[in-house]
Motif scaffolding. Structure first.
Motif, PDB file in Angstrom:
ATOM      1  N   ILE A 255       0.856  -1.187   0.000  1.00  8.92           N
ATOM      2  CA  ILE A 255       0.000   0.000   0.000  1.00  8.92           C
ATOM      3  C   ILE A 255       0.888   1.231   0.000  1.00  8.92           C
ATOM      4  O   ILE A 255       1.780   1.353   0.839  1.00  8.92           O
ATOM      5  CB  ILE A 255      -0.929   0.035   1.227  1.00  8.92           C
ATOM      6  N   SER A 256       0.654   2.158  -0.912  1.00 10.34           N
ATOM      7  CA  SER A 256       1.375   3.429  -0.926  1.00 10.34           C
ATOM      8  C   SER A 256       0.503   4.499  -0.285  1.00 10.34           C
ATOM      9  O   SER A 256      -0.599   4.775  -0.767  1.00 10.34           O
ATOM     10  CB  SER A 256       1.719   3.830  -2.365  1.00 10.34           C
ATOM     11  N   GLY A 257       0.979   5.080   0.826  1.00 10.03           N
ATOM     12  CA  GLY A 257       0.221   6.128   1.504  1.00 10.03           C
ATOM     13  C   GLY A 257      -0.174   5.730   2.907  1.00 10.03           C
ATOM     14  O   GLY A 257      -0.810   4.692   3.116  1.00 10.03           O
ATOM     15  N   ALA A 258       0.220   6.558   3.900  1.00  7.52           N
ATOM     16  CA  ALA A 258      -0.060   6.249   5.308  1.00  7.52           C
ATOM     17  C   ALA A 258      -0.894   7.337   5.967  1.00  7.52           C
ATOM     18  O   ALA A 258      -0.711   7.652   7.137  1.00  7.52           O
ATOM     19  CB  ALA A 258       1.252   6.051   6.077  1.00  7.52           C
ATOM     20  N   SER A 259      -1.826   7.916   5.216  1.00 10.50           N
ATOM     21  CA  SER A 259      -2.679   8.951   5.791  1.00 10.50           C
ATOM     22  C   SER A 259      -3.890   8.302   6.452  1.00 10.50           C
ATOM     23  O   SER A 259      -3.846   7.943   7.622  1.00 10.50           O
ATOM     24  CB  SER A 259      -3.103   9.955   4.721  1.00 10.50           C
ATOM     25  N   ILE A 260      -4.983   8.129   5.736  1.00 17.26           N
ATOM     26  CA  ILE A 260      -6.190   7.512   6.299  1.00 17.26           C
ATOM     27  C   ILE A 260      -6.579   6.255   5.526  1.00 17.26           C
ATOM     28  O   ILE A 260      -6.715   5.177   6.098  1.00 17.26           O
ATOM     29  CB  ILE A 260      -7.358   8.523   6.329  1.00 17.26           C
ATOM     30  N   GLY A 261      -6.736   6.365   4.212  1.00 16.89           N
ATOM     31  CA  GLY A 261      -7.161   5.220   3.411  1.00 16.89           C
ATOM     32  C   GLY A 261      -6.201   4.053   3.492  1.00 16.89           C
ATOM     33  O   GLY A 261      -6.622   2.899   3.622  1.00 16.89           O
ATOM     34  N   GLY A 262      -4.890   4.328   3.407  1.00 19.15           N
ATOM     35  CA  GLY A 262      -3.892   3.270   3.434  1.00 19.15           C
ATOM     36  C   GLY A 262      -3.909   2.457   4.712  1.00 19.15           C
ATOM     37  O   GLY A 262      -4.057   1.222   4.675  1.00 19.15           O
ATOM     38  N   PRO A 263      -3.775   3.098   5.886  1.00 19.35           N
ATOM     39  CA  PRO A 263      -3.835   2.337   7.135  1.00 19.35           C
ATOM     40  C   PRO A 263      -5.191   1.680   7.383  1.00 19.35           C
ATOM     41  O   PRO A 263      -5.261   0.619   7.997  1.00 19.35           O
ATOM     42  CB  PRO A 263      -3.525   3.396   8.201  1.00 19.35           C
ATOM     43  N   ALA A 264      -6.293   2.311   6.915  1.00 22.12           N
ATOM     44  CA  ALA A 264      -7.610   1.682   7.066  1.00 22.12           C
ATOM     45  C   ALA A 264      -7.670   0.374   6.288  1.00 22.12           C
ATOM     46  O   ALA A 264      -8.168  -0.643   6.784  1.00 22.12           O
ATOM     47  CB  ALA A 264      -8.707   2.636   6.592  1.00 22.12           C
ATOM     48  N   LEU A 265      -7.134   0.376   5.079  1.00 20.35           N
ATOM     49  CA  LEU A 265      -7.084  -0.857   4.295  1.00 20.35           C
ATOM     50  C   LEU A 265      -6.149  -1.873   4.937  1.00 20.35           C
ATOM     51  O   LEU A 265      -6.453  -3.075   4.982  1.00 20.35           O
ATOM     52  CB  LEU A 265      -6.621  -0.544   2.871  1.00 20.35           C
ATOM     53  N   ALA A 266      -5.013  -1.400   5.437  1.00 17.95           N
ATOM     54  CA  ALA A 266      -4.060  -2.297   6.095  1.00 17.95           C
ATOM     55  C   ALA A 266      -4.713  -3.022   7.270  1.00 17.95           C
ATOM     56  O   ALA A 266      -4.483  -4.220   7.493  1.00 17.95           O
ATOM     57  CB  ALA A 266      -2.844  -1.504   6.564  1.00 17.95           C
ATOM     58  N   LEU A 267      -5.544  -2.303   8.023  1.00 14.55           N
ATOM     59  CA  LEU A 267      -6.232  -2.904   9.171  1.00 14.55           C
ATOM     60  C   LEU A 267      -7.088  -4.088   8.728  1.00 14.55           C
ATOM     61  O   LEU A 267      -7.007  -5.191   9.298  1.00 14.55           O
ATOM     62  CB  LEU A 267      -7.091  -1.832   9.848  1.00 14.55           C
TER      63      LEU A 267
ATOM     64  N   THR B 270       2.509  -4.334   3.575  1.00 19.87           N
ATOM     65  CA  THR B 270       3.568  -3.336   3.696  1.00 19.87           C
ATOM     66  C   THR B 270       2.993  -1.992   3.275  1.00 19.87           C
ATOM     67  O   THR B 270       2.347  -1.884   2.229  1.00 19.87           O
ATOM     68  CB  THR B 270       4.763  -3.681   2.790  1.00 19.87           C
ATOM     69  N   VAL B 271       3.216  -0.969   4.101  1.00 18.47           N
ATOM     70  CA  VAL B 271       2.764   0.387   3.787  1.00 18.47           C
ATOM     71  C   VAL B 271       3.996   1.257   3.601  1.00 18.47           C
ATOM     72  O   VAL B 271       4.834   1.357   4.498  1.00 18.47           O
ATOM     73  CB  VAL B 271       1.885   0.970   4.914  1.00 18.47           C
ATOM     74  N   VAL B 272       4.119   1.879   2.429  1.00 20.09           N
ATOM     75  CA  VAL B 272       5.246   2.778   2.164  1.00 20.09           C
ATOM     76  C   VAL B 272       4.720   4.210   2.127  1.00 20.09           C
ATOM     77  O   VAL B 272       3.664   4.482   1.564  1.00 20.09           O
ATOM     78  CB  VAL B 272       5.959   2.409   0.831  1.00 20.09           C
ATOM     79  N   GLU B 273       5.453   5.110   2.763  1.00 23.80           N
ATOM     80  CA  GLU B 273       5.037   6.506   2.886  1.00 23.80           C
ATOM     81  C   GLU B 273       6.221   7.419   2.600  1.00 23.80           C
ATOM     82  O   GLU B 273       7.287   7.244   3.181  1.00 23.80           O
ATOM     83  CB  GLU B 273       4.479   6.764   4.292  1.00 23.80           C
TER      84      GLU B 273
END
Length: 381
Positions: free
Chosen positions: A8-20, A30-33
């Protein structure tokens, strides 16, 4: 479930919500920011209606959001002498739940940090799809291959550019820019907003950054150059009345300035092969009032459809496209927050202010936003 290795590219709101959600479903995420750390602070974001509240509840974050909600304070619209002309009510700007973007990011990061890998200070440089995955190169990290790649990296999405094509093909500039600036100085405890044709300045209230919106032709500048941002702002607001001269002095001293265009994303589909877009990268409309809600619902739907399809991305992405195209219609409806917040004429300013004095018109607008916010039938994945 197949295709469980997800970037996932982006650690604002959508990215971490999807990661959860993906972590709950057994994926290796993996989340890259690009930023060196979580972006704390920032403007308030809001969630509207039962649909978005239901998603927050199922995520297990509703109580955390409620504990940090900012309350959606009323904002006074004033003239050059500081006399109140109208009041923009908190329920209009703050939805049902309002929280600072940085606080929301922190909540989601803390819910996922133990189960997902976060890589800060890095960015994707290329995406090459193969039969079995996507080969990804980075600015700093060693190349890796993932089953799926998600672009949750905002309206100027790097993933969208690499996978779909240049930004100009998908992002339409709406004729305005906005800026958020952390300013020092006593500008009063009450949030106040002042307009002159084509320009708006707002300041005051608890923990809120100064907020500016102004009409402009397209500008050429580095989005990460704060010095250039300050120059653009001070030139755009030269000669303006009220407290603006003092605000511009505070802007020059600030160490936290963010300037960006007010733009709209238009896409026929949100996926291509093994790459899919989420949130503002897919259906952004700057300051439209639906970005955070669309992102969390989109994350819920995208992860849920992947689970439902056993990880078959072709089936899941097609369902996600169909469901979110309807729900995100509000972001494509042409709403331009710039012309609303910074009307081009004095007559336009008066008409906007009058709307807030009419309980009927205000109630109608609030009812319409509630309708848009619930325009999706949530599946229980």
């Amino acid at each position: 479930m197949q295709n469980t290795n997800v970037l996932i590219s982006g650690a604002s709101i959508g990215g971490p919500a999807l990661a959860l959600w993906l972590a709950r479903y057994g994926c290796n995420v993996t989340v890259v920011e690009k930023a060196p750390s979580l972006r704390l602070g920032g403007q308030a974001v809001d969630f509207k209606g039962e649909t978005q509240r239901t998603v927050l509840t199922r995520m297990g974050v509703l109580k955390d959001v409620e504990a940090l909600q900012t309350g959606g304070a009323d904002q006074e619209i004033v003239n050059a002498d500081g006399r109140r002309l109208a009041v923009m009510p908190g329920e209009f700007t703050g939805g049902d739940l309002e929280i600072r973007r940085g606080d929301m990011s922190k909540i989601l990061y803390e819910k996922t940090a133990a189960t997902c890998e976060y890589v800060f200070g890095d960015s994707i440089t290329s995406l090459t799809e193969t039969e079995g995955g996507v080969h990804v190169t980075f600015e700093r990290s060693a190349p890796r291959t993932f089953d799926l790649v998600v672009g949750a990296d905002g309206i100027h999405s790097n993933v969208r550019r690499l996978a779909f094509g240049p930004e100009s093909d998908y992002v339409r500039f709406l004729g305005h820019y906005y800026a958020l600036v952390d300013v020092e100085g006593d500008f009063g405890p009450v949030a106040r907003m002042y307009n002159e044709p084509g320009r708006m300045a707002a300041v005051g209230g608890p923990k809120a950054p100064a907020f500016f919106v102004f009409g402009s032709e397209p500008l050429e500048y580095d989005r990460y150059d704060q010095s250039r941002h300050k120059d653009i702002l001070t030139r755009a607001y030269a000669g303006m009345g009220w407290q603006v001269p003092a605000l511009m002095e505070a802007v020059r001293r600030s160490t936290d300035v963010y300037l960006d265009s007010i733009s709209m994303v238009r896409m026929d589909r949100y996926s291509k092969g093994r790459v899919v877009l989420l949130g503002d990268a897919a259906y952004g409309n700057t300051l439209g009032g639906f970005g955070s809600g669309l992102a969390v619902v989109g994350a819920y739907v995208l992860a849920g459809e992947l689970k439902r399809a056993g990880g078959d991305h072709r089936v899941a992405f097609a369902q996600y496209d169909e469901l979110m195209r309807t729900y995100s219609k509000v972001a494509r409806s042409g709403n331009n927050a710039g012309s609303f917040l910074a009307p081009a004429t004095r007559r336009g300013i008066r008409m906007r202010n009058w709307m807030f004095k009419s309980s009927f018109l205000l109630g109608l607008m609030l009812k319409m936003t509630d309708k848009f916010a619930t325009r999706i039938q949530l599946r229980d994945y």
